[in-house]
Design a protein around this motif. Sequence first.
Motif, short mmCIF file in Angstrom:
data_model
loop_
_atom_site.label_atom_id
_atom_site.label_comp_id
_atom_site.label_asym_id
_atom_site.label_seq_id
_atom_site.Cartn_x
_atom_site.Cartn_y
_atom_site.Cartn_z
N ILE A 32 -92.26 23.02 20.03
CA ILE A 32 -92.60 22.44 18.72
C ILE A 32 -93.74 21.45 18.91
O ILE A 32 -93.65 20.51 19.71
CB ILE A 32 -91.38 21.73 18.10
N TYR A 33 -94.87 21.67 18.18
CA TYR A 33 -96.04 20.80 18.25
C TYR A 33 -95.92 19.71 17.21
O TYR A 33 -95.51 19.95 16.08
CB TYR A 33 -97.33 21.59 18.01
N SER A 34 -96.36 18.53 17.62
CA SER A 34 -96.42 17.43 16.65
C SER A 34 -97.70 17.52 15.84
O SER A 34 -98.63 18.24 16.18
CB SER A 34 -96.34 16.08 17.38
N THR A 35 -97.83 16.78 14.76
CA THR A 35 -99.00 16.82 13.87
C THR A 35 -100.29 16.45 14.59
O THR A 35 -101.32 17.12 14.40
CB THR A 35 -98.77 15.89 12.67
N PRO A 36 -100.35 15.42 15.43
CA PRO A 36 -101.61 15.12 16.15
C PRO A 36 -102.09 16.28 17.02
O PRO A 36 -103.29 16.54 17.13
CB PRO A 36 -101.24 13.90 17.00
N GLU A 37 -101.18 16.99 17.64
CA GLU A 37 -101.57 18.13 18.47
C GLU A 37 -102.18 19.25 17.64
O GLU A 37 -103.16 19.89 18.04
CB GLU A 37 -100.35 18.64 19.23
N ILE A 38 -101.61 19.47 16.46
CA ILE A 38 -102.17 20.50 15.57
C ILE A 38 -103.57 20.11 15.12
O ILE A 38 -104.49 20.94 15.10
CB ILE A 38 -101.25 20.70 14.35
N GLN A 39 -103.74 18.82 14.77
CA GLN A 39 -105.06 18.36 14.33
C GLN A 39 -106.09 18.51 15.45
O GLN A 39 -107.23 18.92 15.22
CB GLN A 39 -104.96 16.89 13.89
N SER A 40 -105.71 18.19 16.67
CA SER A 40 -106.61 18.34 17.81
C SER A 40 -106.99 19.80 18.03
O SER A 40 -108.14 20.14 18.34
CB SER A 40 -105.94 17.77 19.07
N TRP A 41 -105.96 20.66 17.83
CA TRP A 41 -106.19 22.11 17.99
C TRP A 41 -107.20 22.61 16.95
O TRP A 41 -108.15 23.33 17.25
CB TRP A 41 -104.85 22.82 17.86
N MET A 42 -107.02 22.20 15.71
CA MET A 42 -107.93 22.61 14.64
C MET A 42 -109.34 22.07 14.88
O MET A 42 -110.35 22.77 14.69
CB MET A 42 -107.41 22.13 13.29
N ASN A 43 -109.47 20.81 15.31
CA ASN A 43 -110.80 20.23 15.56
C ASN A 43 -111.54 21.00 16.66
O ASN A 43 -112.76 21.23 16.58
CB ASN A 43 -110.66 18.76 15.95
N SER A 44 -110.78 21.38 17.68
CA SER A 44 -111.40 22.12 18.79
C SER A 44 -111.91 23.48 18.31
O SER A 44 -113.01 23.91 18.67
CB SER A 44 -110.37 22.30 19.90
N GLN A 88 -96.70 24.14 10.14
CA GLN A 88 -96.06 22.91 9.73
C GLN A 88 -94.82 23.18 8.88
O GLN A 88 -93.78 22.53 9.03
CB GLN A 88 -97.05 22.04 8.92
N SER A 89 -94.93 24.15 7.98
CA SER A 89 -93.78 24.52 7.15
C SER A 89 -92.63 25.06 7.99
O SER A 89 -91.48 24.70 7.80
CB SER A 89 -94.21 25.55 6.10
N HIS A 92 -91.05 22.24 9.87
CA HIS A 92 -90.17 21.44 9.00
C HIS A 92 -88.84 22.15 8.76
O HIS A 92 -87.77 21.54 8.85
CB HIS A 92 -90.89 21.18 7.68
N LYS A 93 -88.92 23.45 8.48
CA LYS A 93 -87.69 24.22 8.26
C LYS A 93 -86.84 24.29 9.53
O LYS A 93 -85.61 24.20 9.48
CB LYS A 93 -88.02 25.61 7.78
N ALA A 94 -87.55 24.45 10.68
CA ALA A 94 -86.82 24.52 11.95
C ALA A 94 -86.08 23.22 12.23
O ALA A 94 -84.92 23.22 12.68
CB ALA A 94 -87.78 24.84 13.09
N LEU A 95 -86.76 22.09 11.95
CA LEU A 95 -86.12 20.80 12.16
C LEU A 95 -84.92 20.61 11.22
O LEU A 95 -83.88 20.08 11.61
CB LEU A 95 -87.13 19.67 11.95
N GLN A 96 -85.10 21.07 9.97
CA GLN A 96 -83.98 20.99 9.03
C GLN A 96 -82.80 21.84 9.50
O GLN A 96 -81.65 21.40 9.46
CB GLN A 96 -84.44 21.46 7.65
N ASN A 97 -83.11 23.06 9.93
CA ASN A 97 -82.05 23.95 10.43
C ASN A 97 -81.38 23.38 11.67
O ASN A 97 -80.16 23.47 11.83
CB ASN A 97 -82.62 25.34 10.73
N TYR A 98 -82.19 22.77 12.53
CA TYR A 98 -81.63 22.18 13.75
C TYR A 98 -80.68 21.03 13.39
O TYR A 98 -79.59 20.91 13.94
CB TYR A 98 -82.76 21.67 14.63
N ALA A 99 -81.13 20.19 12.42
CA ALA A 99 -80.28 19.09 11.98
C ALA A 99 -78.99 19.61 11.34
O ALA A 99 -77.90 19.06 11.57
CB ALA A 99 -81.05 18.21 10.99
N THR A 100 -79.11 20.68 10.55
CA THR A 100 -77.92 21.27 9.92
C THR A 100 -76.97 21.82 10.97
O THR A 100 -75.75 21.64 10.89
CB THR A 100 -78.34 22.40 8.96
N LEU A 101 -77.56 22.50 11.98
CA LEU A 101 -76.72 23.05 13.06
C LEU A 101 -76.02 21.94 13.83
O LEU A 101 -74.86 22.08 14.22
CB LEU A 101 -77.57 23.90 14.01
#
Length: 403
Positions: A32-44, A88-89, A92-101
């Motif tokens: 799971i990538y955090s938001t800063p990593e995604i932004q760095s990936w897109m900039n590159s 990102q979506s 978010h869903k994966a984190l929600q599902n993980y929390a539910t589990l």
Amino acid sequence: MDSSPSRRGGLPHCSSSPAVARGRAQDDEVEIYSTPEIQSWMNSIEKCLSEVTTMVSEGKMNSEQKLRVSSLCLKVGRGVSQMAVQYQSLKHKALQNYATLQTFKENEDLASSLTEIKQKLEENLIKQKQESTSFADMVKGTKTLIRPHATSSVAIYPRDSTKTSEDTKNLVQNIVCPEEMKLKVRGLRKIRNGGVIISTETKDDIQKLKQTVERSTSGLTVDEPRKRKPRIVIIGVPTDMAEIEVFKCIYEQNIVDKLPNLTKDAFLSSIKLSHKSGKRDADSCNFIIEVPASVRRALVNQNRIYINWTSCPVRDFTLVTRCFKCQQYGHASKTCKSITSTCSHCGAEGHTTQECSSKEQPPKCATCKRYNKPHNHKTGDLDCPARKAAEYRYINSVDYEGA
């Protein structure tokens, strides 16, 4: 020169091999990538695409080709942006599902713990009930001192020996009017020899009854009901001791100091062994003995009886006999006058308990069923209303001398 699409414009080929894809699919851990990593990936990626666009614009390409390359780069940029949003979506869903589990798992662990605690409690309750029930079944007595209701009774018999208890009951009810005499009648029951016993709240009511019956010309006689001696059960008496030895130990170790005016001979002549109970070939058994009220009170109040080297619990014995043929209380099967047997499981007449074909069905109390009372319990159950009523009648037929 390699002219494959993956090399055009200097773009690297990003597709994974089937083996790698299978390896990722089989991997239990999800990256799971955090938001800063995604932004760095897109900039590159945008930087690379910008460089490609610049290189193409400076190269020897015609206008149409340059426009085509620029359009493709824009599409790639938009596609990457869409991928980032989707990622990102999904994240978010994966984190929600993980929390539910995790919540489900915590609830499951909690439910499992509660179930385990419940099972242990039920096992302990069942064990306590079994111990209590087996003890009650063994001694058929009560652990507390009996306190009979302070009622007064009178026995009424017919002079004509051919009259039945029902005849006597009808005669008494024709002669006596409780409403007019303001009597507080506790009960009226039939007894042998065509008689009935009437119980009232006070002795004054009994005196009114006696005078009314004696003045009548109905052929009835009035007598004081004979009360039986109390019975007690002594639990765990050594089987290798003779009856007389047990009685002597009871007197010397338990009675002589409490009732100094009672001699040993008088004590021995006043008590009687009713019967013994317990398992065969056991080291100990239970003595059920008839004793005077004073002796019973002295022994039951101290809770234990000391017999030689043994300390034995002692209780009031209040067992009421139940007939295993008709399932009614007050007599044994050998003296039963019923023609047919009654099943103790289903409560029906015409077959024995062993012959019952409805044993898979819930039990029905044959005693309560006969009198159209609630009967959704076992015949002879400790809480059976019919059994309690029979025990109440028995207790009030015993001379406890005010307990």
